[in-house]
Design an enzyme around this catalytic site. Structure first.
Site, PDB file in Angstrom:
ATOM      1  N   GLU A 100       0.789  -0.941  -0.041  1.00 28.31           N
ATOM      2  CA  GLU A 100       0.205  -0.108   0.225  1.00 28.31           C
ATOM      3  C   GLU A 100       0.828   1.305  -0.285  1.00 28.31           C
ATOM      4  O   GLU A 100       2.131   1.537   0.735  1.00 28.31           O
ATOM      5  CB  GLU A 100      -1.010   0.113   1.345  1.00 28.31           C
ATOM      6  CG  GLU A 100      -2.151  -0.505   1.204  1.00 28.31           C
ATOM      7  CD  GLU A 100      -3.197   0.603   0.171  1.00 28.31           C
ATOM      8  OE1 GLU A 100      -2.704   1.952  -0.372  1.00 28.31           O
ATOM      9  OE2 GLU A 100      -4.276   0.620   0.583  1.00 28.31           O
ATOM     10  N   ASP A 113      -4.482   5.236   6.205  1.00 29.99           N
ATOM     11  CA  ASP A 113      -4.949   6.610   6.516  1.00 29.99           C
ATOM     12  C   ASP A 113      -6.288   6.380   7.951  1.00 29.99           C
ATOM     13  O   ASP A 113      -5.687   5.722   8.948  1.00 29.99           O
ATOM     14  CB  ASP A 113      -5.538   7.843   5.881  1.00 29.99           C
ATOM     15  CG  ASP A 113      -6.324   8.751   5.556  1.00 29.99           C
ATOM     16  OD1 ASP A 113      -6.135   8.735   7.480  1.00 29.99           O
ATOM     17  OD2 ASP A 113      -6.690   9.451   5.520  1.00 29.99           O
ATOM     18  N   ILE A 130      -0.480  14.578   1.847  1.00 23.50           N
ATOM     19  CA  ILE A 130       0.737  14.564   1.845  1.00 23.50           C
ATOM     20  C   ILE A 130       0.644  13.937  -0.339  1.00 23.50           C
ATOM     21  O   ILE A 130      -0.717  13.652  -0.579  1.00 23.50           O
ATOM     22  CB  ILE A 130       1.596  13.424   1.587  1.00 23.50           C
ATOM     23  CG1 ILE A 130       0.997  12.209   2.539  1.00 23.50           C
ATOM     24  CG2 ILE A 130       2.054  14.126   3.436  1.00 23.50           C
ATOM     25  CD1 ILE A 130       2.337  11.219   2.182  1.00 23.50           C
ATOM     26  N   ARG A 146       1.565  12.371  -8.780  1.00 25.54           N
ATOM     27  CA  ARG A 146       1.547  11.154  -8.930  1.00 25.54           C
ATOM     28  C   ARG A 146       3.194  10.966  -9.586  1.00 25.54           C
ATOM     29  O   ARG A 146       3.531   9.973  -8.921  1.00 25.54           O
ATOM     30  CB  ARG A 146       0.715  10.137  -9.455  1.00 25.54           C
ATOM     31  CG  ARG A 146      -0.914   9.272  -8.809  1.00 25.54           C
ATOM     32  CD  ARG A 146      -1.196   8.273  -9.261  1.00 25.54           C
ATOM     33  NE  ARG A 146      -2.948   8.276  -9.338  1.00 25.54           N
ATOM     34  CZ  ARG A 146      -3.285   7.899  -7.990  1.00 25.54           C
ATOM     35  NH1 ARG A 146      -2.420   7.017  -7.284  1.00 25.54           N
ATOM     36  NH2 ARG A 146      -4.395   8.430  -7.726  1.00 25.54           N
TER      37      ARG A 146
HETATM   38  P1  IMP Z   1      -7.971   4.482   4.074  1.00 22.85           P
HETATM   39  O1  IMP Z   1      -8.823   3.919   3.474  1.00 22.85           O
HETATM   40  O2  IMP Z   1      -8.230   5.898   5.229  1.00 22.85           O
HETATM   41  O3  IMP Z   1      -6.673   4.198   4.455  1.00 22.85           O
HETATM   42  O4  IMP Z   1      -7.881   5.679   2.986  1.00 22.85           O
HETATM   43  C1  IMP Z   1      -5.810   5.343   2.507  1.00 22.85           C
HETATM   44  C2  IMP Z   1      -6.000   5.131   0.935  1.00 22.85           C
HETATM   45  O5  IMP Z   1      -6.434   6.546   1.114  1.00 22.85           O
HETATM   46  C3  IMP Z   1      -5.158   5.046   0.500  1.00 22.85           C
HETATM   47  O6  IMP Z   1      -4.568   3.796  -0.018  1.00 22.85           O
HETATM   48  C4  IMP Z   1      -4.888   6.423  -0.743  1.00 22.85           C
HETATM   49  O7  IMP Z   1      -5.159   6.225  -1.484  1.00 22.85           O
HETATM   50  C5  IMP Z   1      -5.243   7.544   0.264  1.00 22.85           C
HETATM   51  N1  IMP Z   1      -4.831   8.799   1.255  1.00 22.85           N
HETATM   52  C6  IMP Z   1      -4.617   8.776   2.267  1.00 22.85           C
HETATM   53  N2  IMP Z   1      -4.048   9.701   2.584  1.00 22.85           N
HETATM   54  C7  IMP Z   1      -3.531  10.172   1.312  1.00 22.85           C
HETATM   55  C8  IMP Z   1      -2.762  11.826   1.472  1.00 22.85           C
HETATM   56  O8  IMP Z   1      -2.580  12.014   2.578  1.00 22.85           O
HETATM   57  N3  IMP Z   1      -2.404  11.832  -0.061  1.00 22.85           N
HETATM   58  C9  IMP Z   1      -3.271  11.359  -1.132  1.00 22.85           C
HETATM   59  N4  IMP Z   1      -3.758   9.700  -1.065  1.00 22.85           N
HETATM   60  C10 IMP Z   1      -4.530   9.835   0.082  1.00 22.85           C
HETATM   61 MG    MG Z   2      -4.617   4.465  -2.733  1.00 23.12          MG
END
Ligand code: IMP
Ligand code: MG
Length: 175
Positions: free
Chosen positions: A99, A103, A153, A165
């Site tokens: 990954e 987050d 970020i 990207r």
């Molecule tokens: P989660 O389901 O909240 O853990 O989100 C994970 C996904 O959100 C990651 O695989 C990223 O694609 C996106 N994401 C989370 N934080 C960021 C960030 O700071 N920048 C860019 N994408 C993020």
């Molecule tokens: Mg992702």
């Protein structure tokens, strides 16, 4: 530096990222000695991390990619849309999920649920970034590059609304 409507500033340089990836690859090479892991990169964000990491892996190994879409604009929408590309036989395999960033951890949780019950011997997670303040826990992340504050970020595979990207370094939102 401006991306779409927001200003970002340099946060982690490409050399520091490379050093961290070296460390993770070294740990995986040691931990999986004698095994033949199947890496699963999560698109789109992890494509650069995956490409750089696997070139430092000295084990016999395979890589495949899955796509989970869950993020809209700057906040985790908490709605996981779908999982695309789960066509590989994972029975008896040692999976290492790659990954870009964790987050809340909801994306990963969904992914692990979708993969469970398909007979993998083991499933571990390697994430280049983790936001411990928003991570809801309940998951064991075996390999982590950088723990970062709960801020947005971009770069090195991570996007803001599709852009950024391609940046070699990682940038953080200028507040
Ligand atoms: P989660 O389901 O909240 O853990 O989100 C994970 C996904 O959100 C990651 O695989 C990223 O694609 C996106 N994401 C989370 N934080 C960021 C960030 O700071 N920048 C860019 N994408 C993020
Ligand atoms: Mg992702």
């Amino acid at each position: 530096m401006k991306i779409l409507d927001h200003e970002f500033k340099l946060y982690i340089g490409s050399r520091e990222i490379e050093k961290e990836i070296d460390r993770i690859a070294g740990d995986i090479n040691r931990d999986y000695r004698g095994k033949d892991p199947l890496f699963i990169g999560i698109l789109n964000g992890a494509f650069i991390f995956a490409a750089d990491l696997i070139r430092k892996i000295t084990l016999p190994s395979e890589i495949s990619f899955l796509k989970v879409s869950s993020y809209e604009m700057m906040q985790s929408s908490e709605k996981i849309k779908e999982l695309i590309g789960l066509d590989q036989d994972i029975e008896g395999r040692d999976l290492i999920i790659l990954e870009d960033i964790i987050d809340t951890g909801l994306t990963l949780k969904y992914l692990l649920d979708a993969l469970s019950g398909r007979g993998a011997s083991s499933i571990e997670i390697a994430s280049l970034f983790l936001k411990p303040e928003s991570f809801r826990g309940g998951l064991d992340i075996r390999y982590i590059g950088f723990e970062i504050p709960n801020q947005f970020i971009v770069g090195y595979g991570l996007d803001y609304n599709g852009y950024g990207r391609n940046l070699k370094n990682v940038y953080i939102l200028n507040k």
